[in-house]
Design an enzyme around this catalytic site. Structure first.
Site, PDB file in Angstrom:
ATOM      1  N   ARG A  79      17.006  57.526  10.551  1.00 14.70           N
ATOM      2  CA  ARG A  79      15.693  56.896  10.666  1.00 14.70           C
ATOM      3  C   ARG A  79      14.775  57.516   9.625  1.00 14.70           C
ATOM      4  O   ARG A  79      14.763  58.732   9.419  1.00 14.70           O
ATOM      5  CB  ARG A  79      15.114  57.101  12.062  1.00 14.70           C
ATOM      6  CG  ARG A  79      13.702  56.544  12.157  1.00 14.70           C
ATOM      7  CD  ARG A  79      13.432  55.925  13.449  1.00 14.70           C
ATOM      8  NE  ARG A  79      12.079  55.399  13.489  1.00 14.70           N
ATOM      9  CZ  ARG A  79      11.487  55.055  14.592  1.00 14.70           C
ATOM     10  NH1 ARG A  79      12.109  55.185  15.742  1.00 14.70           N
ATOM     11  NH2 ARG A  79      10.273  54.565  14.565  1.00 14.70           N
ATOM     12  N   ASP A  94      13.001  55.308  22.435  1.00 10.46           N
ATOM     13  CA  ASP A  94      11.653  55.284  23.007  1.00 10.46           C
ATOM     14  C   ASP A  94      11.690  55.737  24.458  1.00 10.46           C
ATOM     15  O   ASP A  94      12.494  55.227  25.252  1.00 10.46           O
ATOM     16  CB  ASP A  94      11.080  53.860  22.969  1.00 10.46           C
ATOM     17  CG  ASP A  94      10.846  53.364  21.551  1.00 10.46           C
ATOM     18  OD1 ASP A  94      10.489  54.188  20.691  1.00 10.46           O
ATOM     19  OD2 ASP A  94      11.024  52.162  21.319  1.00 10.46           O
TER      20      ASP A  94
END
Length: 164
Positions: A79, A94
């Site tokens: 990422r 998340d």
């Protein structure tokens, strides 16, 4: 111990990053539970379809420590440090719920995506339909019953190292 629910999303090398998420999070709790994996179109941009699912695990970490661990996992798996919300993802982790904790600062929990996106509420409902959200008192299965767009999800039949 705190029970946490983590929403997982990937649309780059999806199978590889799905496995990576399960393997990395199993290092934090060997008894984690994994929802079915769903495929859905990218929301908010024209990217490739995502694999989305939710993982339930228990942790003794604080919310801040747990959030930092997830961030390190995301970065480890490619990422970008400055990744924006609506773009392709190698791995997106998340925190949807963190026990009964309510946080209005980053990370915000419960995450309001529970009320917005079928790819969050469907797998959360698969794992914990009777769970009551802190603050609102809403039950996961009731939110699911009112969600539009659930038919946009395709459940996948994957098995990763006996976990799924």
């Amino acid at each position: 111990m705190t029970t946490a629910y983590i929403g997982v999303g990937t649309n780059i090398e999806r199978e590889k990053h799905t496995r990576a998420a399960i393997e990395e999070l199993s290092k934090l709790d060997s008894a984690l539970r994994v929802s079915p994996i769903y495929e859905c179109k990218a929301v908010g941009f024209g990217g490739s379809a995502f694999y989305n699912f939710v993982i339930e695990l228990n942790t003794s970490l604080t919310l801040t420590e747990f959030s930092q661990k997830l961030r390190k996992i995301e970065l480890k798996w490619g990422r970008k440090e400055n990744a924006q919300k609506y773009q392709d993802r190698t791995l997106d982790l998340d925190i949807i719920l963190f026990g009964k904790q309510i946080s209005k600062a980053n990370p915000i929990v419960p995450r309001d995506d529970i009320y917005k996106y079928p790819f969050v509420i469907q797998p959360l409902c698969d794992l914990a339909p009777g769970l009551v959200l802190p603050e609102s008192g809403d039950k996961v299965c009731d939110i699911w019953a009112q969600m539009d767009g659930l038919d946009s999800l395709t459940v996948l039949d994957f098995y990763f190292n006996g976990v799924l």
